[in-house]
Scaffold this active site. Structure first.
Site, PDB file in Angstrom:
ATOM      1  CG  ASP A  38      -0.233  -0.305   2.499  1.00 35.12           C
ATOM      2  OD1 ASP A  38       0.729   0.423   2.786  1.00 35.12           O
ATOM      3  OD2 ASP A  38      -0.590  -1.263   3.213  1.00 35.12           O
ATOM      4  CE  LYS A  60      -3.819   5.323  -6.230  1.00 31.80           C
ATOM      5  NZ  LYS A  60      -2.416   5.354  -6.585  1.00 31.80           N
ATOM      6  CG  MET A 175      -3.782   5.342  11.638  1.00 34.81           C
ATOM      7  SD  MET A 175      -4.543   3.703  11.619  1.00 34.81           S
ATOM      8  CE  MET A 175      -3.992   3.025  13.178  1.00 34.81           C
TER       9      MET A 175
HETATM   10  N1  SAH Z   1       2.813  -0.205  11.128  1.00 33.22           N
HETATM   11  C1  SAH Z   1       3.029   1.229  11.066  1.00 33.22           C
HETATM   12  C2  SAH Z   1       1.790   1.974  11.479  1.00 33.22           C
HETATM   13  C3  SAH Z   1       0.580   1.721  10.600  1.00 33.22           C
HETATM   14  S1  SAH Z   1      -0.800   2.697  11.025  1.00 33.22           S
HETATM   15  C4  SAH Z   1       4.249   1.594  11.912  1.00 33.22           C
HETATM   16  O1  SAH Z   1       4.766   0.755  12.649  1.00 33.22           O
HETATM   17  O2  SAH Z   1       4.706   2.730  11.804  1.00 33.22           O
HETATM   18  C5  SAH Z   1      -0.597   4.106   9.967  1.00 33.22           C
HETATM   19  C6  SAH Z   1      -0.168   5.292  10.787  1.00 33.22           C
HETATM   20  O3  SAH Z   1       1.204   5.174  11.148  1.00 33.22           O
HETATM   21  C7  SAH Z   1      -0.251   6.621  10.082  1.00 33.22           C
HETATM   22  O4  SAH Z   1      -1.551   7.143  10.073  1.00 33.22           O
HETATM   23  C8  SAH Z   1       0.667   7.453  10.943  1.00 33.22           C
HETATM   24  O5  SAH Z   1       0.046   7.799  12.159  1.00 33.22           O
HETATM   25  C9  SAH Z   1       1.764   6.452  11.273  1.00 33.22           C
HETATM   26  N2  SAH Z   1       2.924   6.552  10.370  1.00 33.22           N
HETATM   27  C10 SAH Z   1       3.418   5.586   9.587  1.00 33.22           C
HETATM   28  N3  SAH Z   1       4.522   6.001   8.945  1.00 33.22           N
HETATM   29  C11 SAH Z   1       4.730   7.275   9.335  1.00 33.22           C
HETATM   30  C12 SAH Z   1       5.726   8.248   9.059  1.00 33.22           C
HETATM   31  N4  SAH Z   1       6.739   8.007   8.227  1.00 33.22           N
HETATM   32  N5  SAH Z   1       5.627   9.452   9.674  1.00 33.22           N
HETATM   33  C13 SAH Z   1       4.641   9.718  10.528  1.00 33.22           C
HETATM   34  N6  SAH Z   1       3.664   8.840  10.828  1.00 33.22           N
HETATM   35  C14 SAH Z   1       3.712   7.629  10.249  1.00 33.22           C
END
Ligand code: SAH
Length: 250
Positions: A38, A60, A175
């Site tokens: 994704d 998508k 999120m």
């Molecule tokens: N598994 C991911 C999180 C998935 S949930 C992890 O461990 O990071 C998706 C959320 O992760 C986004 O809405 C945001 O809040 C956060 N996120 C993921 N990558 C990010 C990044 N590079 N910078 C800031 N927030 C991020």
């Protein structure tokens, strides 16, 4: 028969900086037959997917619909049943709000061999690049990770805002952009000091990383005015003060 099936790797790609991917993730990505992805891994990592692999965009689909979780599960299982080596690529760490656990359960149910490849979660990397250590001897000896995205029409919140408001450590919200105003309101309603520092870290570790600072009381408006959007983390707690001293890495 199970032995004819392929294998699935649930791979964390880290927060976006390609150098923060593990060697194992890189190797698997480079050798996979099928990559189901994704947008969360970020542009640079997605652009580095090998041409030879079959690529399925789970974000998508026909008519720009997002695949549902059950469609994603089906796609993973189907490709593995064809005998393929499948990489399910996920931003950050697959088990940190990544639904990796659900996908792994499906694979067990379907009798398909799988491996999990942990990634650096954005909760640690995006904060670090923003100059915010999530723990610090003077500021926070605890940290908690929560999801801020809950269906606003749901009557019951799964989050215990009372406990969260009383929590003395750092709170990192995944999120949390859409529901920022409500979530900050919940914290204040249960007695969180409105002056507690808050940072929004957008696109952490990527070239266009941005950090926006406020307080529990002000961050919703500041973020709205600044046009903060996902993917972003909300970091709440005194450790946010360190951003001024340590600065952003990008
Ligand atoms: N598994 C991911 C999180 C998935 S949930 C992890 O461990 O990071 C998706 C959320 O992760 C986004 O809405 C945001 O809040 C956060 N996120 C993921 N990558 C990010 C990044 N590079 N910078 C800031 N927030 C991020």
């Amino acid at each position: 028969m199970a032995q004819q099936y392929g294998k699935v790797y649930l791979v964390g790609s880290g927060p976006g900086d390609p150098e923060l991917m593990t060697l194992k993730a890189r190797r698997l990505l480079d050798t996979a037959d099928v990559i189901i992805f994704d947008q969360l891994p970020g542009e640079k990592i997605l652009a580095s997917m090998p041409e030879a692999a079959e690529k399925i965009d789970a974000g998508k689909h026909a008519g720009d619909h997002t695949l549902t979780q059950s469609e994603i599960n089906d796609a993973i299982v189907e490709k593995a049943k064809e005998g393929k080596i499948v990489v399910r690529l996920k931003g950050g760490d697959p088990y940190m709000f990544g639904r990796g656990g659900e996908e792994a359960e499906e694979l067990v149910k379907a009798g398909i061999e799988f491996e999990i490849v942990p990634g650096i979660t954005s909760a640690l990397a995006a904060t670090a690049y923003a100059g915010i250590p999530v723990t610090h001897r003077d500021h926070a000896s605890m940290v908690t990770f929560i999801t801020g995205h809950e269906d606003p029409t749901k009557e019951e919140t799964a989050l215990d805002w009372k406990t969260l408001a009383a929590f003395g450590g750092t709170i990192v919200i995944f999120m949390g952009v859409k529901m920022l105003e409500r979530n900050m309101g919940e914290l204040m309603r249960y007695g969180k000091n409105p002056k507690t520092p808050v940072a929004m870290v957008e696109r952490g570790t990527r070239p266009d990383q941005r950090v926006t600072i406020g307080t529990v009381e002000t961050i919703a408006k500041i973020s709205k005015d600044a046009g903060v959007k996902a993917p972003a983390l909300t970091v709440i707690g005194d450790v946010v003060k360190l951003h001024e001293i340590l600065g952003s890495q990008i």
